[in-house]
Design a protein around this motif. Structure first.
Motif, PDB file in Angstrom:
ATOM      1  N   ASP A 399      10.726 -37.608  22.078  1.00 14.47           N
ATOM      2  CA  ASP A 399       9.591 -36.696  21.864  1.00 14.47           C
ATOM      3  C   ASP A 399      10.058 -35.249  21.912  1.00 14.47           C
ATOM      4  OD1 ASP A 399       7.847 -38.829  21.640  1.00 14.47           O
ATOM      5  OD2 ASP A 399       7.397 -38.858  23.794  1.00 14.47           O
ATOM      6  N   SER A 400      10.969 -34.945  22.812  1.00 17.67           N
ATOM      7  CA  SER A 400      11.491 -33.587  22.925  1.00 17.67           C
ATOM      8  C   SER A 400      12.226 -33.185  21.644  1.00 17.67           C
ATOM      9  CB  SER A 400      12.452 -33.483  24.117  1.00 17.67           C
ATOM     10  OG  SER A 400      11.788 -33.801  25.318  1.00 17.67           O
ATOM     11  N   ALA A 401      12.969 -34.114  21.068  1.00 13.71           N
ATOM     12  CA  ALA A 401      13.687 -33.814  19.832  1.00 13.71           C
ATOM     13  C   ALA A 401      12.716 -33.545  18.698  1.00 13.71           C
ATOM     14  CB  ALA A 401      14.611 -34.982  19.474  1.00 13.71           C
ATOM     15  N   ARG A 402      11.593 -34.274  18.668  1.00 15.59           N
ATOM     16  CA  ARG A 402      10.606 -34.057  17.610  1.00 15.59           C
ATOM     17  C   ARG A 402       9.984 -32.665  17.747  1.00 15.59           C
ATOM     18  NH1 ARG A 402       8.510 -39.346  19.054  1.00 15.59           N
ATOM     19  NH2 ARG A 402       9.311 -40.947  17.615  1.00 15.59           N
ATOM     20  N   VAL A 403       9.697 -32.300  19.017  1.00 22.99           N
ATOM     21  CA  VAL A 403       9.061 -31.000  19.266  1.00 22.99           C
ATOM     22  C   VAL A 403       9.951 -29.853  18.813  1.00 22.99           C
ATOM     23  CG1 VAL A 403       8.261 -29.439  21.109  1.00 22.99           C
ATOM     24  CG2 VAL A 403       7.606 -31.840  21.132  1.00 22.99           C
ATOM     25  N   THR A 404      11.266 -30.012  18.985  1.00 23.21           N
ATOM     26  CA  THR A 404      12.198 -28.947  18.591  1.00 23.21           C
ATOM     27  C   THR A 404      12.393 -28.880  17.082  1.00 23.21           C
ATOM     28  OG1 THR A 404      14.101 -30.426  18.851  1.00 23.21           O
ATOM     29  CG2 THR A 404      13.426 -29.106  20.781  1.00 23.21           C
ATOM     30  N   GLY A 405      11.792 -29.816  16.338  1.00 22.42           N
ATOM     31  CA  GLY A 405      11.859 -29.773  14.888  1.00 22.42           C
ATOM     32  C   GLY A 405      12.997 -30.568  14.275  1.00 22.42           C
ATOM     33  N   ALA A 406      13.604 -31.459  15.068  1.00 23.36           N
ATOM     34  CA  ALA A 406      14.709 -32.274  14.541  1.00 23.36           C
ATOM     35  C   ALA A 406      14.179 -33.221  13.458  1.00 23.36           C
ATOM     36  CB  ALA A 406      15.365 -33.065  15.658  1.00 23.36           C
ATOM     37  N   SER A 407      14.964 -33.387  12.410  1.00 28.86           N
ATOM     38  CA  SER A 407      14.577 -34.282  11.315  1.00 28.86           C
ATOM     39  C   SER A 407      14.735 -35.743  11.742  1.00 28.86           C
ATOM     40  CB  SER A 407      15.441 -34.010  10.075  1.00 28.86           C
ATOM     41  OG  SER A 407      16.792 -34.351  10.352  1.00 28.86           O
ATOM     42  N   ASN A 408      14.113 -36.625  10.947  1.00 29.97           N
ATOM     43  CA  ASN A 408      14.223 -38.050  11.255  1.00 29.97           C
ATOM     44  C   ASN A 408      15.678 -38.513  11.240  1.00 29.97           C
ATOM     45  OD1 ASN A 408      11.456 -38.330  11.533  1.00 29.97           O
ATOM     46  ND2 ASN A 408      11.155 -38.967   9.394  1.00 29.97           N
ATOM     47  N   VAL A 409      16.446 -38.021  10.261  1.00 34.53           N
ATOM     48  CA  VAL A 409      17.850 -38.426  10.155  1.00 34.53           C
ATOM     49  C   VAL A 409      18.624 -37.981  11.392  1.00 34.53           C
ATOM     50  CG1 VAL A 409      19.990 -38.143   8.846  1.00 34.53           C
ATOM     51  CG2 VAL A 409      17.806 -38.403   7.637  1.00 34.53           C
ATOM     52  N   ARG A 410      18.372 -36.749  11.848  1.00 32.68           N
ATOM     53  CA  ARG A 410      19.079 -36.247  13.037  1.00 32.68           C
ATOM     54  C   ARG A 410      18.691 -37.038  14.273  1.00 32.68           C
ATOM     55  NH1 ARG A 410      22.001 -32.044  14.843  1.00 32.68           N
ATOM     56  NH2 ARG A 410      21.661 -31.379  17.024  1.00 32.68           N
ATOM     57  N   ILE A 411      17.421 -37.355  14.391  1.00 31.49           N
ATOM     58  CA  ILE A 411      16.982 -38.117  15.567  1.00 31.49           C
ATOM     59  C   ILE A 411      17.611 -39.507  15.580  1.00 31.49           C
ATOM     60  CG2 ILE A 411      14.981 -39.220  16.639  1.00 31.49           C
ATOM     61  CD1 ILE A 411      13.336 -36.797  15.714  1.00 31.49           C
ATOM     62  N   MET A 412      17.624 -40.159  14.391  1.00 33.37           N
ATOM     63  CA  MET A 412      18.171 -41.518  14.340  1.00 33.37           C
ATOM     64  C   MET A 412      19.663 -41.544  14.648  1.00 33.37           C
ATOM     65  SD  MET A 412      16.258 -43.466  11.155  1.00 33.37           S
ATOM     66  CE  MET A 412      16.550 -42.168   9.952  1.00 33.37           C
ATOM     67  N   PHE A 413      20.423 -40.645  14.028  1.00 37.10           N
ATOM     68  CA  PHE A 413      21.877 -40.747  14.132  1.00 37.10           C
ATOM     69  C   PHE A 413      22.482 -39.840  15.202  1.00 37.10           C
ATOM     70  CE2 PHE A 413      20.887 -42.260   9.874  1.00 37.10           C
ATOM     71  CZ  PHE A 413      21.623 -43.441   9.836  1.00 37.10           C
ATOM     72  N   ARG A 414      21.710 -38.854  15.694  1.00 37.63           N
ATOM     73  CA  ARG A 414      22.251 -37.979  16.737  1.00 37.63           C
ATOM     74  C   ARG A 414      21.742 -38.349  18.119  1.00 37.63           C
ATOM     75  NH1 ARG A 414      24.445 -35.832  20.077  1.00 37.63           N
ATOM     76  NH2 ARG A 414      25.134 -33.679  20.339  1.00 37.63           N
ATOM     77  N   HIS A 415      20.525 -38.874  18.217  1.00 35.31           N
ATOM     78  CA  HIS A 415      19.934 -39.149  19.521  1.00 35.31           C
ATOM     79  C   HIS A 415      19.801 -40.646  19.824  1.00 35.31           C
ATOM     80  CE1 HIS A 415      18.982 -34.912  20.163  1.00 35.31           C
ATOM     81  NE2 HIS A 415      18.552 -34.886  18.900  1.00 35.31           N
ATOM     82  N   ILE A 416      19.413 -41.432  18.809  1.00 43.14           N
ATOM     83  CA  ILE A 416      19.201 -42.865  19.061  1.00 43.14           C
ATOM     84  C   ILE A 416      20.508 -43.654  18.906  1.00 43.14           C
ATOM     85  CG2 ILE A 416      17.982 -44.931  18.300  1.00 43.14           C
ATOM     86  CD1 ILE A 416      15.660 -43.204  17.485  1.00 43.14           C
TER      87      ILE A 416
END
Length: 506
Positions: A399-416
């Protein structure tokens, strides 16, 4: 062929000549035996059964004629001139005698045993013909020169306009054993000669009875060679196929190879002492296969293919599964439905038949095997990764990554992705084990790359050579496959305990 101070040769356009070795001049005027082409060599033998023991030349031509001539002047034997009713003395082979028709095939280099001449033909026949007339009561000729003592064609095989047996080389004679060995071939109905079969025949020289025969997957285009090994009961013969394979058989029809390991074999030396190993001094740690190749070397070389296929297939399988699982689990909705339904389709298809079909369609090759294993191996990984992503995407750090404006691709491959990496590595160890087993199975059933040695190919060779009693050939690749698969499985189990604390022992 060598005579005292002369060499006898035949030319491709049908001429026979004898040349002085001292100066290269002709010993006698060359004779033309064939009006077209001549593709086999003449031979020279001493006619010990004839008065004066003359040296004789024997030739068989592309025009289906056999000649017997004196080596000192090139003249045909009088008995052959009389039988042919022709000054050339060339005789056609007619079998059966009287009612038969002349053989019209190309005849190859003859071999001689006593007064008999053995000739093979491109028509698929092998003949034993009389050199000298056979006389009966009242000195009457019963069998004339050039008549057939016995003939053989393999009629256990189909013969028609497209299916036929044929020879491409002359026979070999085991003088001391009264045996004739010939390397023939069989056209199984296609126009491509590369898929013709090779057949080795061994006959009794006197009566033409077939002692044994063996069939091979490639053509035999040359005369077998023989040797006498004092340490073996039976004389041996070597022959090679058109694909470069070399085989060794004893005259009893048994493989001379495979050889047992040096530490499991002993022999009697010339002083009648029992020695360990082999008379050659060669060391075979795990023995040899039916072609005389060292099994230990093949085992080491095959490990490269096993590890290459295992790791490459596992990397591709996990990569596809992780990407599909990440996208389906995080995006959800219609994308998830499409990806998961496609995954379900792959999962419900029986794996082994699908692998066999894909391997057969794509063709043999290590790269194709890796591709086939990767295609069928990723769905299970994708479902596991998706389930883990469904849990992770609800965590606060996402949720924090979404709030900062991270894209779906960044969230999937950088955070998950880093959080599912331990699970991916766990399944990768299991995938390595499965890929090695799958490659061995495909190679064993003939869908592997036969030009590259692998453990599966080694097991296939054992099966095709009917050498299951050669334990030193059968056990090493089987044990290697079992142990390396077990090793990666145990590594995966240990890694599973690290990733999942609930499995740790207290």
């Amino acid at each position: 062929m060598l005579l005292p101070l002369t060499v006898v040769l035949g030319t491709g356009d049908g001429w026979l000549a004898s040349v002085w070795m001292s100066n290269g001049s002709f010993a006698w005027a060359p004779r033309r035996l064939s009006q077209t082409t001549w593709s086999s060599a003449p031979i020279v033998r001493v006619g010990a059964e004839l008065p004066g023991t003359p040296t004789l030349m024997y030739a068989a031509t592309d025009e289906s004629k056999v000649f017997t001539l004196y080596a000192d002047n090139g003249d045909s034997l009088r008995s052959w001139v009389d039988a042919a009713r022709d000054p050339s003395g060339g005789l056609h082979i007619i079998y059966p005698r009287v009612v038969g028709v002349p053989d019209t095939g190309i005849l190859f280099t003859p071999m001689v045993f006593g007064p008999n001449i053995f000739v093979t033909s491109s028509s698929g026949w092998i003949y034993s013909i009389y050199r000298d007339p056979i006389r009966g009561a009242g000195n009457q000729i019963m069998f004339d020169s050039g008549e057939v003592a016995w003939g053989f064609r393999d009629d256990t095989l189909q013969h028609d306009t497209t299916h036929k047996t044929y020879f491409r080389a002359g026979p070999h004679i085991f003088d001391n054993l009264n045996l004739v060995i010939a390397a023939g071939n069989y056209n199984n109905g296609t126009t491509d000669p590369s898929d013709d079969l090779g057949i080795v025949y061994v006959f009794n020289a006197a009566g033409g009875g077939l002692s044994w025969k063996r069939t091979f997957s490639s053509r035999l285009l040359a005369t077998p060679v023989a040797w006498w090994d004092p340490f073996n009961t039976h004389q041996g013969t070597w022959f090679g196929t058109s694909t470069g394979e070399v085989y060794a058989f004893s005259t009893s029809g048994q493989y001379v190879a495979p050889l047992a390991p040096s530490w499991a074999h002993s022999y009697l030396d010339p002083s009648n002492h029992l020695r360990q190993g082999y008379p050659s001094g060669n060391m075979y740690i795990l023995g040899t296969d039916a072609r005389g190749r060292d099994i230990f070397s093949q085992l080491l070389w095959g490990s490269r293919i096993a590890l290459l296929v295992g790791f490459a297939s596992a990397i591709f399988t996990i990569s596809i599964g992780v990407i599909v699982g990440l996208v389906a689990g995080y995006l959800g909705g219609r994308v998830e439905s499409i990806l998961m339904r496609f995954t379900d389709v792959i999962l419900v298809i029986p794996v082994l038949p699908l692998v066999i079909i894909l391997a057969a369609v794509l063709g043999a090759g290590v790269g194709n095997i890796i591709l086939v294993i990767s295609i069928v191996g990723w769905p299970g990984v994708a479902r596991v990764i998706r389930a883990e992503v469904l849990s992770l995407k609800e965590r606060p750090f996402i949720d924090s990554a979404r709030v900062t404006g991270a894209s779906n691709v960044r969230i999937m491959f950088r955070h998950i992705a880093p959080n599912v990496a331990p699970l991916a590595f766990l399944y990768m160890t299991f995938a390595v084990s499965g890929a090695i087993l799958t490659e061995a199975a495909l190679s064993f059933i003939g869908l592997g790359d036969v030009s590259t040695i692998s453990w599966g190919i080694m097991l296939q060779d054992v099966s095709q050579s009917k050498a299951l009693q050669a334990w030193w050939w059968l056990l090493p690749p089987g044990l290697a496959i079992t142990l390396i698969s077990l090793a990666f499985f145990l590594v995966g189990r240990a890694f599973d305990e690290i990733v999942n604390p609930r499995l740790r022992k207290r």
